[in-house]
Design a protein around this motif. Structure first.
Motif, short mmCIF file in Angstrom:
data_model
loop_
_atom_site.label_atom_id
_atom_site.label_comp_id
_atom_site.label_asym_id
_atom_site.label_seq_id
_atom_site.Cartn_x
_atom_site.Cartn_y
_atom_site.Cartn_z
N MET A 1 37.90 17.18 114.13
CA MET A 1 37.95 17.96 115.36
C MET A 1 37.56 19.39 115.04
O MET A 1 38.04 19.97 114.06
CB MET A 1 39.36 17.94 115.96
N ALA B 1 40.80 10.79 122.19
CA ALA B 1 39.81 11.08 121.14
C ALA B 1 40.49 11.68 119.92
O ALA B 1 40.12 11.37 118.78
CB ALA B 1 38.73 12.02 121.68
N GLY C 1 40.06 9.94 116.51
CA GLY C 1 38.98 10.65 115.84
C GLY C 1 39.22 10.90 114.37
O GLY C 1 40.33 10.78 113.86
N LYS C 2 38.14 11.30 113.72
CA LYS C 2 38.19 11.64 112.30
C LYS C 2 38.15 13.15 112.08
O LYS C 2 38.79 13.65 111.17
CB LYS C 2 37.02 10.97 111.57
N ILE D 1 35.20 16.26 119.01
CA ILE D 1 35.87 15.26 118.19
C ILE D 1 34.85 14.18 117.92
O ILE D 1 34.39 13.50 118.85
CB ILE D 1 37.13 14.70 118.88
N ASP D 2 34.48 14.06 116.64
CA ASP D 2 33.41 13.16 116.23
C ASP D 2 32.17 13.47 117.07
O ASP D 2 31.62 14.54 116.94
CB ASP D 2 33.86 11.69 116.30
N LYS E 1 32.12 13.40 120.57
CA LYS E 1 32.51 13.69 121.96
C LYS E 1 32.88 15.16 122.09
O LYS E 1 33.58 15.71 121.25
CB LYS E 1 33.71 12.84 122.37
#
Length: 167
Positions: free
Chosen positions: A135, A128, A132-133, A100-101, A103
């Motif tokens: 995944m 996250a 997040g943006k 996710i991003d 991470k």
């Protein structure tokens, strides 16, 4: 097609949760790419959010039905447990990576599913997802094929809020 996939997902989720005596799942509400669902299992209720990937690679293979879900099972003291479900058996002893991003989270595999390797990281993965943006989920099939799935995180926060009070 989306409804058929969700029907299949609901049946798979119930089977994996050991819900032989469970009632049919009820869709609570759809939040963009994520749906919120619940069903009665024995003396308890199970709630979860679920989405399907917006992209699957490689395009040349049959992926089957692919899902990512986060479940609440208060009767079993399980809160916000992420799970990846593939439409094929995963390679034994392989790992699934959720990114996710910037991470990454490692999941262990069994059959066609994967769960967070370190349960203490489950809240961080869910957080996250909320913030997040993008995944992606990377896995390896039993045949050795590397696969990758992209998910929209649009609606995840609202869907998780909807199952917050699952009892």
């Amino acid at each position: 097609m989306f409804v058929r996939k969700l029907t299949t997902a609901l049946a798979i989720v119930m089977a994996c949760a050991g819900a032989a005596s469970a009632q049919s799942p009820t869709r609570i509400q759809q939040f963009n790419a994520w749906g919120a669902y619940s069903y009665q299992a024995g003396a308890g209720k199970v709630c979860y959010v679920l989405s399907v990937p917006k992209e699957k690679t490689p395009a040349s293979v049959d992926h089957g039905d692919i899902f990512f879900l986060v479940s609440q099972r208060p009767g079993q003291n399980i809160s916000y447990e992420p799970q990846a479900m593939m439409g094929y058996p995963l390679q034994e002893n392989s790992k699934v990576t959720v990114t996710i991003d910037d991470k990454s989270f490692v999941m262990f595999t069994k059959g066609n599913s994967a769960w967070v390797e370190n349960a203490a990281e489950e809240p961080a993965l869910v957080a996250a997802m909320k913030n997040g943006k993008a995944m992606s989920v990377a896995a390896k099939s039993r045949k050795g094929t590397a696969t990758n799935y992209s998910y929209s995180l649009s609606g995840i926060s609202a869907a998780l809020k909807q199952i917050e009070s699952c009892k």
